[in-house]
Design a protein around this motif. Sequence first.
Motif, PDB file in Angstrom:
ATOM      1  N   VAL A  26     -56.371 -31.453 -38.052  1.00  0.00           N
ATOM      2  CA  VAL A  26     -56.818 -32.523 -37.171  1.00  0.00           C
ATOM      3  C   VAL A  26     -55.629 -33.421 -36.848  1.00  0.00           C
ATOM      4  O   VAL A  26     -54.891 -33.847 -37.733  1.00  0.00           O
ATOM      5  N   GLY A  27     -55.423 -33.667 -35.567  1.00  0.00           N
ATOM      6  CA  GLY A  27     -54.343 -34.533 -35.132  1.00  0.00           C
ATOM      7  C   GLY A  27     -53.000 -33.848 -34.980  1.00  0.00           C
ATOM      8  O   GLY A  27     -52.047 -34.454 -34.507  1.00  0.00           O
ATOM      9  N   TYR A  52     -63.598 -33.207 -28.289  1.00  0.00           N
ATOM     10  CA  TYR A  52     -63.444 -32.320 -29.440  1.00  0.00           C
ATOM     11  C   TYR A  52     -63.625 -30.890 -28.954  1.00  0.00           C
ATOM     12  O   TYR A  52     -64.570 -30.592 -28.235  1.00  0.00           O
ATOM     13  N   THR A  53     -62.732 -30.007 -29.361  1.00  0.00           N
ATOM     14  CA  THR A  53     -62.825 -28.610 -28.959  1.00  0.00           C
ATOM     15  C   THR A  53     -62.815 -27.722 -30.194  1.00  0.00           C
ATOM     16  O   THR A  53     -61.915 -27.811 -31.021  1.00  0.00           O
ATOM     17  N   LEU A  54     -63.829 -26.887 -30.300  1.00  0.00           N
ATOM     18  CA  LEU A  54     -63.912 -25.904 -31.373  1.00  0.00           C
ATOM     19  C   LEU A  54     -63.543 -24.547 -30.794  1.00  0.00           C
ATOM     20  O   LEU A  54     -64.148 -24.095 -29.819  1.00  0.00           O
ATOM     21  N   LEU A  55     -62.525 -23.910 -31.356  1.00  0.00           N
ATOM     22  CA  LEU A  55     -62.156 -22.555 -30.960  1.00  0.00           C
ATOM     23  C   LEU A  55     -62.902 -21.584 -31.856  1.00  0.00           C
ATOM     24  O   LEU A  55     -62.760 -21.630 -33.073  1.00  0.00           O
ATOM     25  N   GLU A  56     -63.697 -20.724 -31.261  1.00  0.00           N
ATOM     26  CA  GLU A  56     -64.489 -19.749 -31.989  1.00  0.00           C
ATOM     27  C   GLU A  56     -63.941 -18.362 -31.678  1.00  0.00           C
ATOM     28  O   GLU A  56     -64.030 -17.892 -30.543  1.00  0.00           O
ATOM     29  N   PHE A  57     -63.340 -17.730 -32.666  1.00  0.00           N
ATOM     30  CA  PHE A  57     -62.814 -16.377 -32.505  1.00  0.00           C
ATOM     31  C   PHE A  57     -63.892 -15.395 -32.942  1.00  0.00           C
ATOM     32  O   PHE A  57     -64.417 -15.518 -34.050  1.00  0.00           O
ATOM     33  N   TRP A  58     -64.247 -14.462 -32.085  1.00  0.00           N
ATOM     34  CA  TRP A  58     -65.344 -13.543 -32.375  1.00  0.00           C
ATOM     35  C   TRP A  58     -65.096 -12.190 -31.718  1.00  0.00           C
ATOM     36  O   TRP A  58     -64.183 -12.025 -30.935  1.00  0.00           O
ATOM     37  N   ALA A  59     -65.966 -11.246 -32.072  1.00  0.00           N
ATOM     38  CA  ALA A  59     -65.943  -9.914 -31.469  1.00  0.00           C
ATOM     39  C   ALA A  59     -67.368  -9.390 -31.380  1.00  0.00           C
ATOM     40  O   ALA A  59     -68.203  -9.707 -32.226  1.00  0.00           O
TER      41      ALA A  59
END
Length: 107
Positions: A26-27, A52-59
């Motif tokens: 954070v930051g 706020y941005t959440l990066l979600e890595f998926w397949a």
Amino acid sequence: MSARAQQSFFGQKVQAFIEQNGGVGVGHYYADFVLPDTERDSLKFSELQAMYTLLEFWASWCGPCRNENPNLVAQYQNYHSRGLQIVGVSSCFSSVVFKRGRSLIKS
């Protein structure tokens, strides 16, 4: 991350990204990146207007990834009005596979 995941192609990419950016938190600053969105337009991370941005890595082939999506949808519904944006980054190279995985998330 498990040892097997760390040795995978994507695990090595994540590790290189972390090393390039001196750790993540954070930051902390990050290396900007551009990826294609679902319509094949370019999406530049720094241009997102979210607080706020959440990066979600998926397949699409990842059962735990798909199982987590109802929780992500719930969090988005709860916090989007307060500035949360969720950006899903898929490891699917084929648009057919990606769209199939995306349809499974919605169902």
